[in-house]
Enzyme design. Structure first.
Site, mmCIF file in Angstrom:
data_model
loop_
_atom_site.group_PDB
_atom_site.id
_atom_site.type_symbol
_atom_site.label_atom_id
_atom_site.label_comp_id
_atom_site.label_asym_id
_atom_site.label_seq_id
_atom_site.Cartn_x
_atom_site.Cartn_y
_atom_site.Cartn_z
ATOM 1 C CB SER A 1 -51.594 -77.140 27.162
ATOM 2 O OG SER A 1 -52.124 -77.510 28.426
ATOM 3 C CG HIS B 1 -50.496 -81.119 33.039
ATOM 4 N ND1 HIS B 1 -49.272 -80.742 33.583
ATOM 5 C CD2 HIS B 1 -50.909 -80.072 32.286
ATOM 6 C CE1 HIS B 1 -48.978 -79.520 33.180
ATOM 7 N NE2 HIS B 1 -49.945 -79.094 32.391
ATOM 8 C CB THR C 1 -43.146 -77.892 26.203
ATOM 9 O OG1 THR C 1 -43.689 -78.275 24.935
ATOM 10 C CG2 THR C 1 -42.743 -79.142 26.960
ATOM 11 C CG HIS D 1 -57.909 -76.015 49.095
ATOM 12 N ND1 HIS D 1 -57.389 -75.630 47.883
ATOM 13 C CD2 HIS D 1 -58.855 -76.940 48.814
ATOM 14 C CE1 HIS D 1 -58.003 -76.292 46.912
ATOM 15 N NE2 HIS D 1 -58.892 -77.096 47.447
#
Length: 299
Positions: free
Chosen positions: A121, A135, A138, A199
């Site tokens: 990551s 970003h 896997t 949001h």
């Protein structure tokens, strides 16, 4: 999801090693950007290097449940903060996580909470507001009843350039098309849905691809696709940074960057599935929260 009762030890080891190798390639690529930054803003600063910290996951009685490496570069002349983490962990899921897995339809999860997971990551936050944040991850997940792959990559610019978005998506599409002509459209749409912030009523970036629960009954093929996604990352991303890192920026650009980082932090803390899973399964909190930007603003 295909039954996973057969011996998967060799496949687990193969996947874990791949994620480690990919980590080494990306760290070398990012440190190469730091070393080669010879003109433009911050070119006179010292090149950044990664600080590597081992991570461990222990059971309730202190038993070994795996771990990994947390690699973080802070305060470089290209990267303000970037983390590239790998982990290989195992054990039993906590009741809440077990219930969530069962609700997703993982076979046998209600009876047997054992799991094994490995992956990579990364999240990069850049000094120059013209350089997009990014970003990528896997992973492979195994339980006694199933196995699957997941991951993807998405671009998060605060100052958007259409040509950068097009290049990033073209590389992701190339990786997908080499394995299945339907993958890119499907996984792009999944990313658009997954990386949406309800949001705020908007996406956190300009998208990419996202996939999960990938199990076509052919482990070798699904692993090869996951490798292709990981291998596509540097060609998709490095050219964008090489091009944008030399551009001057204004205070207004910096303010835009910091506000966008606030949006990114909101998503990762409220909605991101990986953040929730990492914290709920007892993984190193610093490694799980590595994705958060070093500085952000809200208004």
């Amino acid at each position: 999801m295909t039954d996973a009762t057969e011996d998967f030890d060799a496949r687990k080891a193969q996947a874990s090693q791949w994620f480690s190798d990919l980590r080494d390639q990306i760290v070398a690529g990012f440190e190469g950007l730091e070393a080669s930054h010879a003109e433009g803003p911050l070119a006179d600063a010292a090149p950044g290097q990664f600080e590597v910290t081992p991570t461990k996951r222990t059971g309730p009685n202190g038993e070994d449940h795996g771990g990994g490496k947390m690699s973080v570069l802070r305060g470089g002349r290209v990267f303000e903060k970037v983390g590239v983490n790998i982990s290989t962990v195992w054990g039993e899921l906590a009741p809440r996580a077990q219930k969530a897995m069962a609700a997703r339809g993982v076979p046998g999860m209600e009876e047997d909470p054992r799991f094994w997971a490995a992956g990579i990551s990364l999240v990069a936050h850049l000094q120059n507001p013209h350089c997009p944040a990014v970003h990528m991850n896997t992973r492979m997940f195994w339980t006694p009843g199933a196995w699957w792959f997941g991951g993807g990559a998405d671009l998060n610019p605060c100052l958007e350039y259409d040509e950068d978005t097009a290049h990033f998506h073209a590389e992701m599409k190339r990786a997908c098309d080499a394995h299945d002509g339907t993958y890119y459209d499907h996984f792009k749409a999944w990313a658009d849905e997954y990386f949406f912030i309800p949001h705020r009523g908007r996406a956190r970036g300009v998208g990419g691809i996202f996939y999960d629960d990938l199990n076509t009954d052919a482990w070798d093929e699904d692993f090869a696709f996951t490798q292709a996604v990981g291998a596509a990352f540097l060609p998709a991303y490095l050219p964008l940074i090489e091009k944008r890192r030399v551009q001057d920026w204004s205070e207004e650009d910096r303010e835009t960057q910091l506000r966008h980082r606030g949006l990114y932090a909101e998503y990762n803390l409220v909605y991101d599935r990986g953040t929730k899973f990492g914290l709920e399964t007892g993984h190193n909190a610093d490694a799980v929260l590595m994705s958060l930007p070093p500085i952000a603003k809200w208004y």
